[in-house]
Design a protein around this motif. Sequence first.
Motif, PDB file in Angstrom:
ATOM      1  N   MET A   1      -5.827 -20.460  19.849  1.00  0.00           N
ATOM      2  CA  MET A   1      -5.223 -19.736  18.760  1.00  0.00           C
ATOM      3  C   MET A   1      -5.922 -18.384  18.656  1.00  0.00           C
ATOM      4  O   MET A   1      -7.147 -18.310  18.732  1.00  0.00           O
ATOM      5  CB  MET A   1      -5.389 -20.552  17.482  1.00  0.00           C
ATOM      6  N   SER A   2      -5.183 -17.348  18.482  1.00  0.00           N
ATOM      7  CA  SER A   2      -5.779 -16.021  18.409  1.00  0.00           C
ATOM      8  C   SER A   2      -6.548 -15.867  17.099  1.00  0.00           C
ATOM      9  O   SER A   2      -6.227 -16.497  16.090  1.00  0.00           O
ATOM     10  CB  SER A   2      -4.707 -14.951  18.556  1.00  0.00           C
ATOM     11  N   SER A   3      -7.564 -15.000  17.117  1.00  0.00           N
ATOM     12  CA  SER A   3      -8.376 -14.793  15.918  1.00  0.00           C
ATOM     13  C   SER A   3      -7.553 -14.147  14.799  1.00  0.00           C
ATOM     14  O   SER A   3      -7.878 -14.303  13.627  1.00  0.00           O
ATOM     15  CB  SER A   3      -9.589 -13.934  16.254  1.00  0.00           C
ATOM     16  N   ARG A   4      -6.497 -13.458  15.169  1.00  0.00           N
ATOM     17  CA  ARG A   4      -5.626 -12.842  14.167  1.00  0.00           C
ATOM     18  C   ARG A   4      -4.918 -13.906  13.322  1.00  0.00           C
ATOM     19  O   ARG A   4      -4.665 -13.708  12.141  1.00  0.00           O
ATOM     20  CB  ARG A   4      -4.598 -11.962  14.882  1.00  0.00           C
ATOM     21  N   LEU A   5      -4.605 -15.053  13.956  1.00  0.00           N
ATOM     22  CA  LEU A   5      -3.896 -16.111  13.229  1.00  0.00           C
ATOM     23  C   LEU A   5      -4.826 -17.003  12.423  1.00  0.00           C
ATOM     24  O   LEU A   5      -4.366 -17.841  11.658  1.00  0.00           O
ATOM     25  CB  LEU A   5      -3.114 -16.980  14.220  1.00  0.00           C
ATOM     26  N   SER A   6      -6.138 -16.870  12.622  1.00  0.00           N
ATOM     27  CA  SER A   6      -7.061 -17.761  11.920  1.00  0.00           C
ATOM     28  C   SER A   6      -7.630 -17.141  10.648  1.00  0.00           C
ATOM     29  O   SER A   6      -8.588 -17.657  10.098  1.00  0.00           O
ATOM     30  CB  SER A   6      -8.205 -18.153  12.857  1.00  0.00           C
ATOM     31  N   ARG A   7      -7.057 -16.083  10.165  1.00  0.00           N
ATOM     32  CA  ARG A   7      -7.519 -15.428   8.943  1.00  0.00           C
ATOM     33  C   ARG A   7      -6.535 -15.670   7.811  1.00  0.00           C
ATOM     34  O   ARG A   7      -5.366 -15.910   8.027  1.00  0.00           O
ATOM     35  CB  ARG A   7      -7.645 -13.925   9.161  1.00  0.00           C
ATOM     36  N   GLY A   8      -7.058 -15.587   6.607  1.00  0.00           N
ATOM     37  CA  GLY A   8      -6.202 -15.653   5.433  1.00  0.00           C
ATOM     38  C   GLY A   8      -5.934 -17.063   4.957  1.00  0.00           C
ATOM     39  O   GLY A   8      -6.361 -18.044   5.546  1.00  0.00           O
ATOM     40  N   THR A   9      -5.208 -17.149   3.862  1.00  0.00           N
ATOM     41  CA  THR A   9      -4.904 -18.439   3.249  1.00  0.00           C
ATOM     42  C   THR A   9      -3.923 -19.239   4.094  1.00  0.00           C
ATOM     43  O   THR A   9      -4.098 -20.430   4.303  1.00  0.00           O
ATOM     44  CB  THR A   9      -4.309 -18.225   1.849  1.00  0.00           C
ATOM     45  N   TYR A  10      -2.894 -18.602   4.591  1.00  0.00           N
ATOM     46  CA  TYR A  10      -1.883 -19.285   5.391  1.00  0.00           C
ATOM     47  C   TYR A  10      -2.186 -19.063   6.872  1.00  0.00           C
ATOM     48  O   TYR A  10      -1.420 -18.450   7.594  1.00  0.00           O
ATOM     49  CB  TYR A  10      -0.486 -18.781   5.035  1.00  0.00           C
ATOM     50  N   ASN A  11      -3.321 -19.574   7.326  1.00  0.00           N
ATOM     51  CA  ASN A  11      -3.712 -19.369   8.715  1.00  0.00           C
ATOM     52  C   ASN A  11      -2.976 -20.343   9.636  1.00  0.00           C
ATOM     53  O   ASN A  11      -2.278 -21.248   9.189  1.00  0.00           O
ATOM     54  CB  ASN A  11      -5.229 -19.496   8.864  1.00  0.00           C
ATOM     55  N   GLY A  12      -3.159 -20.137  10.938  1.00  0.00           N
ATOM     56  CA  GLY A  12      -2.442 -20.940  11.930  1.00  0.00           C
ATOM     57  C   GLY A  12      -2.752 -22.423  11.854  1.00  0.00           C
ATOM     58  O   GLY A  12      -1.880 -23.267  12.047  1.00  0.00           O
ATOM     59  N   LEU A  14      -3.641 -24.210   9.167  1.00  0.00           N
ATOM     60  CA  LEU A  14      -2.954 -24.776   8.002  1.00  0.00           C
ATOM     61  C   LEU A  14      -1.467 -24.928   8.284  1.00  0.00           C
ATOM     62  O   LEU A  14      -0.873 -25.972   7.974  1.00  0.00           O
ATOM     63  CB  LEU A  14      -3.169 -23.895   6.777  1.00  0.00           C
ATOM     64  N   LEU A  15      -0.865 -23.907   8.874  1.00  0.00           N
ATOM     65  CA  LEU A  15       0.576 -23.968   9.133  1.00  0.00           C
ATOM     66  C   LEU A  15       0.922 -25.057  10.140  1.00  0.00           C
ATOM     67  O   LEU A  15       1.931 -25.752   9.994  1.00  0.00           O
ATOM     68  CB  LEU A  15       1.076 -22.607   9.609  1.00  0.00           C
ATOM     69  N   SER A  16       0.078 -25.254  11.167  1.00  0.00           N
ATOM     70  CA  SER A  16       0.364 -26.311  12.137  1.00  0.00           C
ATOM     71  C   SER A  16       0.174 -27.686  11.506  1.00  0.00           C
ATOM     72  O   SER A  16       0.920 -28.621  11.807  1.00  0.00           O
ATOM     73  CB  SER A  16      -0.510 -26.163  13.380  1.00  0.00           C
ATOM     74  N   THR A  17      -0.796 -27.827  10.603  1.00  0.00           N
ATOM     75  CA  THR A  17      -0.982 -29.099   9.892  1.00  0.00           C
ATOM     76  C   THR A  17       0.219 -29.392   9.001  1.00  0.00           C
ATOM     77  O   THR A  17       0.712 -30.531   8.954  1.00  0.00           O
ATOM     78  CB  THR A  17      -2.259 -29.047   9.036  1.00  0.00           C
ATOM     79  N   GLU A  18       0.686 -28.385   8.304  1.00  0.00           N
ATOM     80  CA  GLU A  18       1.848 -28.573   7.431  1.00  0.00           C
ATOM     81  C   GLU A  18       3.103 -28.899   8.240  1.00  0.00           C
ATOM     82  O   GLU A  18       3.924 -29.715   7.815  1.00  0.00           O
ATOM     83  CB  GLU A  18       2.079 -27.320   6.580  1.00  0.00           C
ATOM     84  N   ALA A  19       3.267 -28.282   9.393  1.00  0.00           N
ATOM     85  CA  ALA A  19       4.430 -28.584  10.237  1.00  0.00           C
ATOM     86  C   ALA A  19       4.366 -30.026  10.727  1.00  0.00           C
ATOM     87  O   ALA A  19       5.388 -30.726  10.761  1.00  0.00           O
ATOM     88  CB  ALA A  19       4.484 -27.622  11.424  1.00  0.00           C
TER      89      ALA A  19
END
Length: 68
Positions: A1-12, A14-19
Motif C-alpha cells: 500500500m502506498s504511503s499516500r493511502l496510509s494517512r488520514g482518518t479514512y486510510n487504505g 480502514l477502507l479495506s477492512t470496511e469493504a
Amino acid sequence: MSSRLSRGTYNGGLLSTEAGTLARVIADATITAAGYLGTVLLNVTLLPPLVICIVSIAATIYTYNTLY
C-alpha cells in the motif's frame, strides 16, 4: 500500500477492512435468505464451497511433495 493511502482518518487499511466487513454481511444475508426459502436451497448454496474444499484438499495431496 502506498504511503499516500496510509494517512488520514479514512486510510487504505480502514477502507479495506470496511469493504471486507461489508462483503461478509452481504454473504451472511444471502445465506440467511436462502435458509428462509428452504433447506434444499440452503444445501445448494453451500455446495460450491464444499466442492472447492474437496478440490483444494485433493490438489494439496497430489502436490504435497513439491510444496517444500
